[in-house]
Scaffold this motif. Structure first.
Motif, mmCIF file in Angstrom:
data_model
loop_
_atom_site.group_PDB
_atom_site.id
_atom_site.type_symbol
_atom_site.label_atom_id
_atom_site.label_comp_id
_atom_site.label_asym_id
_atom_site.label_seq_id
_atom_site.Cartn_x
_atom_site.Cartn_y
_atom_site.Cartn_z
ATOM 1 N N SER A 60 -4.644 2.212 12.279
ATOM 2 C CA SER A 60 -3.531 1.284 12.144
ATOM 3 C C SER A 60 -3.174 1.126 10.668
ATOM 4 O O SER A 60 -3.915 1.552 9.777
ATOM 5 N N ASN A 61 -2.041 0.512 10.415
ATOM 6 C CA ASN A 61 -1.647 0.173 9.054
ATOM 7 C C ASN A 61 -1.906 -1.300 8.769
ATOM 8 O O ASN A 61 -1.217 -1.920 7.971
ATOM 9 N N GLU A 62 -2.938 -1.837 9.413
ATOM 10 C CA GLU A 62 -3.214 -3.263 9.313
ATOM 11 C C GLU A 62 -4.345 -3.600 8.350
ATOM 12 O O GLU A 62 -4.633 -4.762 8.112
ATOM 13 N N ARG A 63 -4.996 -2.599 7.800
ATOM 14 C CA ARG A 63 -6.031 -2.867 6.812
ATOM 15 C C ARG A 63 -6.339 -1.595 6.035
ATOM 16 O O ARG A 63 -5.871 -0.510 6.371
ATOM 17 N N TYR A 64 -7.135 -1.751 4.977
ATOM 18 C CA TYR A 64 -7.595 -0.617 4.180
ATOM 19 C C TYR A 64 -8.940 -0.139 4.721
ATOM 20 O O TYR A 64 -9.796 -0.937 5.082
ATOM 21 N N ARG B 152 -9.409 1.593 -7.698
ATOM 22 C CA ARG B 152 -8.834 0.320 -7.278
ATOM 23 C C ARG B 152 -7.488 0.467 -6.580
ATOM 24 O O ARG B 152 -6.962 -0.512 -6.046
ATOM 25 N N GLU B 153 -6.925 1.655 -6.564
ATOM 26 C CA GLU B 153 -5.601 1.877 -5.984
ATOM 27 C C GLU B 153 -5.724 2.168 -4.488
ATOM 28 O O GLU B 153 -5.463 3.273 -4.011
ATOM 29 N N TRP B 154 -6.100 1.170 -3.714
ATOM 30 C CA TRP B 154 -6.385 1.357 -2.296
ATOM 31 C C TRP B 154 -5.175 1.838 -1.508
ATOM 32 O O TRP B 154 -5.319 2.519 -0.487
ATOM 33 N N ILE B 155 -3.983 1.494 -1.944
ATOM 34 C CA ILE B 155 -2.793 1.897 -1.199
ATOM 35 C C ILE B 155 -2.591 3.412 -1.244
ATOM 36 O O ILE B 155 -1.929 3.982 -0.375
ATOM 37 N N SER B 156 -3.187 4.081 -2.235
ATOM 38 C CA SER B 156 -3.027 5.538 -2.347
ATOM 39 C C SER B 156 -3.635 6.270 -1.150
ATOM 40 O O SER B 156 -2.926 7.017 -0.462
ATOM 41 N N PRO B 157 -4.941 6.106 -0.842
ATOM 42 C CA PRO B 157 -5.463 6.760 0.364
ATOM 43 C C PRO B 157 -4.752 6.296 1.633
ATOM 44 O O PRO B 157 -4.587 7.083 2.573
ATOM 45 N N ALA B 158 -4.333 5.029 1.674
ATOM 46 C CA ALA B 158 -3.611 4.536 2.851
ATOM 47 C C ALA B 158 -2.313 5.311 3.048
ATOM 48 O O ALA B 158 -1.953 5.678 4.177
ATOM 49 N N ALA B 159 -1.593 5.566 1.956
ATOM 50 C CA ALA B 159 -0.353 6.330 2.049
ATOM 51 C C ALA B 159 -0.622 7.763 2.463
ATOM 52 O O ALA B 159 0.125 8.351 3.258
ATOM 53 N N VAL B 160 -1.698 8.355 1.942
ATOM 54 C CA VAL B 160 -2.046 9.729 2.310
ATOM 55 C C VAL B 160 -2.423 9.807 3.792
ATOM 56 O O VAL B 160 -2.036 10.760 4.493
ATOM 57 N N LEU B 161 -3.146 8.824 4.289
ATOM 58 C CA LEU B 161 -3.488 8.806 5.711
ATOM 59 C C LEU B 161 -2.231 8.728 6.574
ATOM 60 O O LEU B 161 -2.175 9.336 7.655
ATOM 61 N N ARG C 126 1.783 -5.946 4.565
ATOM 62 C CA ARG C 126 2.872 -5.111 4.071
ATOM 63 C C ARG C 126 2.470 -3.650 3.899
ATOM 64 O O ARG C 126 3.250 -2.842 3.375
ATOM 65 N N ILE C 127 1.261 -3.280 4.325
ATOM 66 C CA ILE C 127 0.840 -1.883 4.197
ATOM 67 C C ILE C 127 1.816 -0.961 4.910
ATOM 68 O O ILE C 127 2.238 0.069 4.371
ATOM 69 N N ASP C 128 2.189 -1.321 6.127
ATOM 70 C CA ASP C 128 3.087 -0.459 6.908
ATOM 71 C C ASP C 128 4.402 -0.221 6.169
ATOM 72 O O ASP C 128 4.903 0.911 6.118
#
Length: 424
Positions: A120-124, A185-194, A401-403
């Protein structure tokens, strides 16, 4: 304008630390240079050890910097002496980090991961969850997805790539190489790649044209040790580097900046030789096992490599070589066209504005970076994508706001890939 040298030395001494910090009472300042001298002063602070969350060399464009309670008086004096416009955007970074961790713990309880099925896009997610996810994709889509162990981090965490194809069995296709998680610390980076992986695998029908002529090779998490460390608690949240220890002046400083560790103009301007600095280039080029993995992947793919794309956060930038000089590559028009296409697609879809151009001319000089090395190694196009910042600590949007952020990122990446199909 001359710099206040004594004041600068005091500030730099306070900025260099060897251990994790308690960020209680730390502030985040937004500073906006209006003159070249002001921009130079801020950049001097950044690569000598001051922790800039985002930085721009463009006059009138904001940068954000962390200021400790001990630095506060001197920092304010520096701003006043050089008449640099500023504002406080976070008056207590420690409280913001604590709130983020509390939200993260709640999300892990509400959204447990089994290692199977879609994320999901609900957490890191942590390193183990990311590896389990791509392993599961390979099992569920064996004709289109291949997972390979490509190395190990310093602390012996496995590093794996996922290769995504359309299953037609054709060998020798051109390659887009994508990675994330260089800075811990840039957690949104792997999230975007996933999310990119999800779109290419789970949403194959909608994106099949992106796999007709290209295979995608993706390394979701480069700096696995640093990433895991940044998730261990509030003291480690702002960790940036790898985790290999180095002795310096009787103390132990951990890690190097993996994005200054590549053997192309290594340890030149924009990098530090101080192991305690966040921009430490390492004792030698490729001192970090994680950057060796990326290097070897680049060389193994370069003869088919069309684009190398690395995802960072934050600042709303699409950057291409060179990062070590203000000179431009021979085919800079191609690089510019691809970056411009991504920026325009995002702005047209969401209204978010990305600045694009060569790294040094748009952002700041930073020698030894992966995008310069990727272009040097033979990729036609090499781009660093600095995602949009949000939330109280800048690097990552709140989980709600990850999604929004990953879908916006995909719009730009998809448009750039489509532009490549026209060009090559």
């Amino acid at each position: 304008m001359k710099f206040s040298l004594g004041l600068l030395v005091l500030l730099l001494g306070a900025a260099l630390v060897a251990a994790d910090r308690d960020y209680e009472g730390y502030r985040i300042y937004e500073v906006i240079p209006s003159t070249i001298d002001q921009a130079k002063l801020l950049h001097q602070l950044s690569f000598e050890g001051f922790d800039f969350l985002s930085e721009s060399r463009l006059l009138g464009h904001p940068s954000q910097v962390i200021v400790s309670p001990e630095q506060l008086e001197q920092f304010q004096q520096l701003l006043e002496a050089h008449q640099i416009d500023s504002s406080v955007v976070n008056s207590n970074l420690g409280a913001s980090i604590a709130e983020e961790f509390a939200q993260r713990q709640m999300q892990r309880l509400l959204s447990p991961i089994t290692g199977k099925g879609r994320l999901s896009n609900e957490r890191y997610y942590n390193h183990e969850e990311i590896i389990n996810y791509i392993d599961d994709l390979a099992k569920r889509y064996p004709h289109r997805v291949y997972v390979k162990t490509v190395g190990w981090s310093y602390e012996k965490r496995v590093l794996k790539t996922i290769t995504i194809t359309n299953g037609d069995g054709k060998a020798g296709k051109k390659v887009i190489f994508l990675d994330g998680g260089f800075h811990a610390r840039e957690w949104i980076s792997p999230a975007a790649v996933l999310y990119v992986i999800d779109q290419l695998v789970e949403q194959f029908e909608q994106n099949a044209h992106l796999l007709q002529d290209y295979d995608w090779v993706i390394l979701p998490l480069v700096n696995a040790d640093g990433y895991e460390h940044s998730q261990t608690g509030t003291l480690a949240r702002m960790w940036r580097k790898t985790r290999q220890p180095y002795n310096y002046a009787g103390q132990t400083c951990y890690g190097a900046d993996p994005n200054r560790n590549f053997a192309f103009h290594w340890n030149e301007e924009g990098a530090s030789s101080n192991p305690c600095s966040d921009t430490y280039a390492g004792p030698t080029a490729f001192s970090e096992p994680e950057t060796i993995v990326v290097r070897d992947l680049m060389h193994s793919l370069a003869d088919r490599g069309i684009m190398y794309l690395t995802i960072h956060s934050y600042g709303n930038y699409l950057l291409y070589p060179w990062g070590w000089t203000s000179d431009l590559p021979d085919n800079w028009e191609d690089l510019d066209a691809v970056a411009r296409t991504g920026a325009e697609a995002i702005e047209n879809a969401t209204g978010t504005v990305y600045t694009y151009g060569s790294s040094t001319n748009v952002l700041y000089i930073a020698a030894g970076a992966s995008d310069d090395y990727g272009y040097y190694a033979g990729f036609n196009v090499s781009i660093t994508m600095e995602l949009t910042g949000a939330g109280s600590i800048g690097f990552n949007p709140p989980v709600t706001r990850i999604d929004e952020f990953v879908t916006e990122t995909w719009i730009g990446i998809r448009a750039m890939a489509e532009k490549l199909l026209e060009m090559y």
